[in-house]
Write a protein that holds these residues in place. Structure first.
Motif, PDB file in Angstrom:
ATOM      1  N   HIS A  39       0.847  -1.190   0.000  1.00 21.86           N
ATOM      2  CA  HIS A  39       0.000   0.000   0.000  1.00 21.86           C
ATOM      3  C   HIS A  39       0.883   1.240   0.000  1.00 21.86           C
ATOM      4  CE1 HIS A  39       0.941  -0.728   4.248  1.00 21.86           C
ATOM      5  NE2 HIS A  39       0.717   0.568   4.464  1.00 21.86           N
ATOM      6  N   PRO A  78       5.288   2.812  -2.388  1.00 16.82           N
ATOM      7  CA  PRO A  78       4.599   1.587  -1.993  1.00 16.82           C
ATOM      8  C   PRO A  78       5.428   0.830  -0.946  1.00 16.82           C
ATOM      9  CG  PRO A  78       4.595   1.817  -4.370  1.00 16.82           C
ATOM     10  CD  PRO A  78       5.541   2.850  -3.836  1.00 16.82           C
ATOM     11  N   LYS A  80       5.264  -2.427   2.414  1.00 21.48           N
ATOM     12  CA  LYS A  80       4.614  -3.439   3.244  1.00 21.48           C
ATOM     13  C   LYS A  80       5.695  -4.047   4.119  1.00 21.48           C
ATOM     14  CE  LYS A  80       4.935  -7.377   0.034  1.00 21.48           C
ATOM     15  NZ  LYS A  80       4.131  -8.398  -0.672  1.00 21.48           N
ATOM     16  N   THR A 102      -5.040   5.544   3.020  1.00 23.41           N
ATOM     17  CA  THR A 102      -4.304   4.394   2.498  1.00 23.41           C
ATOM     18  C   THR A 102      -4.859   4.004   1.139  1.00 23.41           C
ATOM     19  OG1 THR A 102      -3.929   3.595   4.747  1.00 23.41           O
ATOM     20  CG2 THR A 102      -3.624   2.008   2.967  1.00 23.41           C
ATOM     21  N   GLU A 103      -3.948   3.812   0.190  1.00 29.94           N
ATOM     22  CA  GLU A 103      -4.292   3.263  -1.128  1.00 29.94           C
ATOM     23  C   GLU A 103      -3.712   1.853  -1.168  1.00 29.94           C
ATOM     24  OE1 GLU A 103      -3.420   3.893  -5.895  1.00 29.94           O
ATOM     25  OE2 GLU A 103      -2.562   5.310  -4.460  1.00 29.94           O
ATOM     26  N   TRP A 104      -4.584   0.847  -1.172  1.00 29.50           N
ATOM     27  CA  TRP A 104      -4.150  -0.550  -1.209  1.00 29.50           C
ATOM     28  C   TRP A 104      -3.779  -0.927  -2.634  1.00 29.50           C
ATOM     29  CZ3 TRP A 104      -2.892  -2.595   3.204  1.00 29.50           C
ATOM     30  CH2 TRP A 104      -3.493  -2.079   4.363  1.00 29.50           C
TER      31      TRP A 104
END
Length: 106
Positions: A39, A78, A80, A102-104
């Motif tokens: 994300h 991006p 994680k 948040t942009e997944w």
């Protein structure tokens, strides 16, 4: 600023806007093999690793981090992480925003 007791945050999330703060945070506890999907955010995110061994992905880079390390994901990158184990990890994730956006990506 008020004192916020951790046990009053059942999900471990604190939205700064609810408390007149300019940041938000997550008190993260991840079991081995766990972590969020890829994300990004329109602001920086910083993690303070209180306990644990984790692998962070920031863009195309993979970083091995451990207890005491600090990781910073710049705005728009991006990212994680995954707990490498062998035990539960504990981190404070600081969002440089009074609300979490948040942009997944996966």
């Amino acid at each position: 600023m008020p004192v916020i007791k951790a046990n009053t945050l059942p999900t471990g999330n604190l939205k700064g806007a609810d408390h007149g703060a300019t940041i938000s945070l997550i008190l993260d506890h991840s079991e081995p093999g766990q972590g969020p999907r890829l994300h990004r955010h329109p602001y920086d995110e910083t993690w303070v690793v209180i306990e644990g061994n984790l692998t962070f992905q920031l863009g195309d880079e993979h970083l091995e981090v451990n207890t005491g390390d600090i990781v910073i994901a710049p705005s728009g990158v991006p990212h994680k992480f995954t707990n490498r184990g062998p035990a539960r990890s504990h981190m404070v994730c600081i969002h440089a925003s009074p609300t979490m956006i948040t942009e997944w990506l996966e």
